[in-house]
Motif scaffolding. Sequence first.
Motif, PDB file in Angstrom:
ATOM      1  N   THR A  65       0.863  -1.182   0.048  1.00  0.00           N
ATOM      2  CA  THR A  65      -0.050   0.082  -0.006  1.00  0.00           C
ATOM      3  C   THR A  65       0.699   1.092   0.056  1.00  0.00           C
ATOM      4  O   THR A  65       2.199   1.175  -0.019  1.00  0.00           O
ATOM      5  N   GLY A  66       0.275   2.415  -0.022  1.00  0.00           N
ATOM      6  CA  GLY A  66       0.929   3.576   0.202  1.00  0.00           C
ATOM      7  C   GLY A  66       1.809   3.718   1.318  1.00  0.00           C
ATOM      8  O   GLY A  66       2.948   4.099   1.195  1.00  0.00           O
ATOM      9  N   ARG A  67       1.385   3.269   2.437  1.00  0.00           N
ATOM     10  CA  ARG A  67       2.114   3.230   3.547  1.00  0.00           C
ATOM     11  C   ARG A  67       3.455   2.267   3.554  1.00  0.00           C
ATOM     12  O   ARG A  67       4.442   2.627   3.911  1.00  0.00           O
ATOM     13  N   HIS A  68       3.318   1.064   2.908  1.00  0.00           N
ATOM     14  CA  HIS A  68       4.311   0.193   2.906  1.00  0.00           C
ATOM     15  C   HIS A  68       5.465   0.713   1.859  1.00  0.00           C
ATOM     16  O   HIS A  68       6.703   0.282   1.928  1.00  0.00           O
ATOM     17  N   GLU A  69       4.907   1.130   0.785  1.00  0.00           N
ATOM     18  CA  GLU A  69       5.778   1.917  -0.043  1.00  0.00           C
ATOM     19  C   GLU A  69       6.736   2.894   0.459  1.00  0.00           C
ATOM     20  O   GLU A  69       7.840   2.859   0.355  1.00  0.00           O
ATOM     21  N   ALA A  70       5.967   3.759   1.415  1.00  0.00           N
ATOM     22  CA  ALA A  70       6.951   4.707   2.188  1.00  0.00           C
ATOM     23  C   ALA A  70       7.974   3.950   2.976  1.00  0.00           C
ATOM     24  O   ALA A  70       9.126   4.352   3.108  1.00  0.00           O
ATOM     25  N   TRP A  71       7.513   3.030   3.528  1.00  0.00           N
ATOM     26  CA  TRP A  71       8.446   2.152   4.462  1.00  0.00           C
ATOM     27  C   TRP A  71       9.642   1.552   3.741  1.00  0.00           C
ATOM     28  O   TRP A  71      10.733   1.640   4.287  1.00  0.00           O
ATOM     29  N   LEU A  72       9.292   1.151   2.460  1.00  0.00           N
ATOM     30  CA  LEU A  72      10.356   0.526   1.835  1.00  0.00           C
ATOM     31  C   LEU A  72      11.297   1.641   1.126  1.00  0.00           C
ATOM     32  O   LEU A  72      12.619   1.366   1.091  1.00  0.00           O
ATOM     33  N   ARG A  73      11.095   2.668   0.935  1.00  0.00           N
ATOM     34  CA  ARG A  73      12.030   4.058   0.596  1.00  0.00           C
ATOM     35  C   ARG A  73      12.688   4.305   2.062  1.00  0.00           C
ATOM     36  O   ARG A  73      13.900   4.589   1.657  1.00  0.00           O
ATOM     37  N   ARG A  74      12.190   4.363   2.996  1.00  0.00           N
ATOM     38  CA  ARG A  74      12.855   4.672   4.359  1.00  0.00           C
ATOM     39  C   ARG A  74      13.919   3.585   4.465  1.00  0.00           C
ATOM     40  O   ARG A  74      15.072   3.867   4.904  1.00  0.00           O
ATOM     41  N   THR A  75      13.642   2.220   4.223  1.00  0.00           N
ATOM     42  CA  THR A  75      14.358   1.382   4.545  1.00  0.00           C
ATOM     43  C   THR A  75      15.468   1.536   3.811  1.00  0.00           C
ATOM     44  O   THR A  75      16.711   0.903   4.152  1.00  0.00           O
TER      45      THR A  75
END
Length: 268
Positions: A65-75
């Motif tokens: 989802t959008g939240r998971h996408e943001a987590w991937l970029r932060r990781t």
Amino acid sequence: MLLARLARNDDIVAVTVPSEFQESARDLVRAREDARMSLMSARHRLSKLLLRHGHIYDEGGNAWTGRHEAWLRRTRKDHLAGGGLGTLAAFDDAYDAVAHTLARRDRLDHQIAALAADSEFTPVTRRLGCLRGVSTLTGFALAVEIGDWHRLTGKNIGSYLGLVPSESSSGTSRVQGGITKTGNGHARRLLIEAAWHHKPQYRPGKTMHDRWALAPAAAAARGDAGNRRLHRRWQVMTAHNKRHTVANTAIARELAGWCWSLAVMDEH
């Protein structure tokens, strides 16, 4: 003589030769199925790469989802950028594969939606959409994969799609096993996935009413009756402690019959 004997015994099964448009539409929905499987594999590779390095998504909500996408970029920025270049390159490659395959799937979705809105399969697709779990993409795929629904009946469509139990019997012994999985595997998978939608409480919302508005009133009424019936079947099987996978397969078999009922319904 062989043909005459088969005809006398009613062993010759009539088949329908698909039209050029139907073959073309099948190519499209099967390309979309290939894209779906490729996307699932690409996402799996990316998530397992992160898992090997101890990065697990735990911020709530569903993955991809959008939240998971943001987590991937932060990781990538906080944990992978300062590590080995090989791991970072592997992450970028896997991430690009997910993005590319997702764009490919979405592009095919738009093309299928355009055909479903204006083609010879539009009436059937809209009638099938009166059932829960049967979106435009699912309804159109079922319509083009099965083609001529009139060659089937409500009783034999389940066996045609391989949704009936296999059997090994001898004398007084009768042993049933898993489903036969014969026939069209794509259509069978679509029905299995659609059947899960009938487990939650049935409360027709805006999406369902919008689909009903596109179909004849008789089809909407039958779809509503089918939705209520299939949800009740889920409740009964849950009360009898049936395994969810077994119960869902039984629901999918009955859902196939409801789809047939809507597909052969007179448009007027």
